[in-house]
Design a protein around this motif. Structure first.
Motif, PDB file in Angstrom:
ATOM      1  N   THR A  42       0.239  74.159  19.884  1.00 10.22           N
ATOM      2  CA  THR A  42       1.083  73.248  20.664  1.00 10.22           C
ATOM      3  C   THR A  42       1.629  73.893  21.931  1.00 10.22           C
ATOM      4  N   THR A  44       1.780  75.023  25.614  1.00  7.90           N
ATOM      5  CA  THR A  44       1.167  74.514  26.840  1.00  7.90           C
ATOM      6  C   THR A  44       1.377  75.419  28.044  1.00  7.90           C
ATOM      7  N   ARG A  64       6.287  75.100  24.232  1.00  7.32           N
ATOM      8  CA  ARG A  64       5.483  74.142  23.469  1.00  7.32           C
ATOM      9  C   ARG A  64       5.494  72.783  24.152  1.00  7.32           C
ATOM     10  N   ASN A  65       4.606  71.893  23.707  1.00  6.48           N
ATOM     11  CA  ASN A  65       4.485  70.578  24.332  1.00  6.48           C
ATOM     12  C   ASN A  65       5.725  69.699  24.139  1.00  6.48           C
ATOM     13  N   ASN A  66       6.601  70.044  23.209  1.00  5.55           N
ATOM     14  CA  ASN A  66       7.844  69.288  23.024  1.00  5.55           C
ATOM     15  C   ASN A  66       9.024  69.913  23.766  1.00  5.55           C
ATOM     16  N   GLY A  67       8.753  70.980  24.556  1.00  4.94           N
ATOM     17  CA  GLY A  67       9.793  71.616  25.345  1.00  4.94           C
ATOM     18  C   GLY A  67      10.488  72.784  24.659  1.00  4.94           C
ATOM     19  N   LYS A  68      10.247  72.960  23.375  1.00  5.69           N
ATOM     20  CA  LYS A  68      10.864  74.079  22.665  1.00  5.69           C
ATOM     21  C   LYS A  68      10.164  75.376  23.060  1.00  5.69           C
TER      22      LYS A  68
END
Length: 100
Positions: A42, A44, A64-68
């Motif tokens: 995940t 990026t 990661r793709n969720n901003g974490k």
């Protein structure tokens, strides 16, 4: 007069401590030991944290793709493998966008 000087020093101390805490906001303070493969997929992007200013350790900050984000030791093998995968993926994106 003594009380006003005391409160002024107390105010300055509190202000100093609050500013000092804010300086660590974007710094990694420790590494993750291992990241499961499904979480590595995940990722990026990444950035390199150097030991300058308020940052005490050199680290790779993976996004990661969720901003974490998580921080990894740049000396560990899987960290370098993940960086190389991200570099290849970025090259492929540039080639695909250039051919359109």
């Amino acid at each position: 007069m003594k009380y006003s000087a005391f409160f002024f020093l107390l105010l300055l101390t509190c202000l100093y401590l609050s500013l000092a805490q804010g300086s660590y906001e974007n710094c990694c303070l420790k590494y993750v030991r291992n990241v499961p493969r499904h979480l590595r997929k995940t990722v990026t992007a990444y950035r390199i944290q150097e030991t300058d200013g308020s940052c005490n350790i050199r680290a790779i900050v993976f996004i990661r793709n969720n901003g974490k984000v998580f921080c990894a030791d740049p000396k560990i093998h899987w960290t370098n493998m993940l960086i190389n995968r991200l570099k290849r993926a970025n090259k492929e994106k540039k080639v695909k966008s250039g051919n359109l």
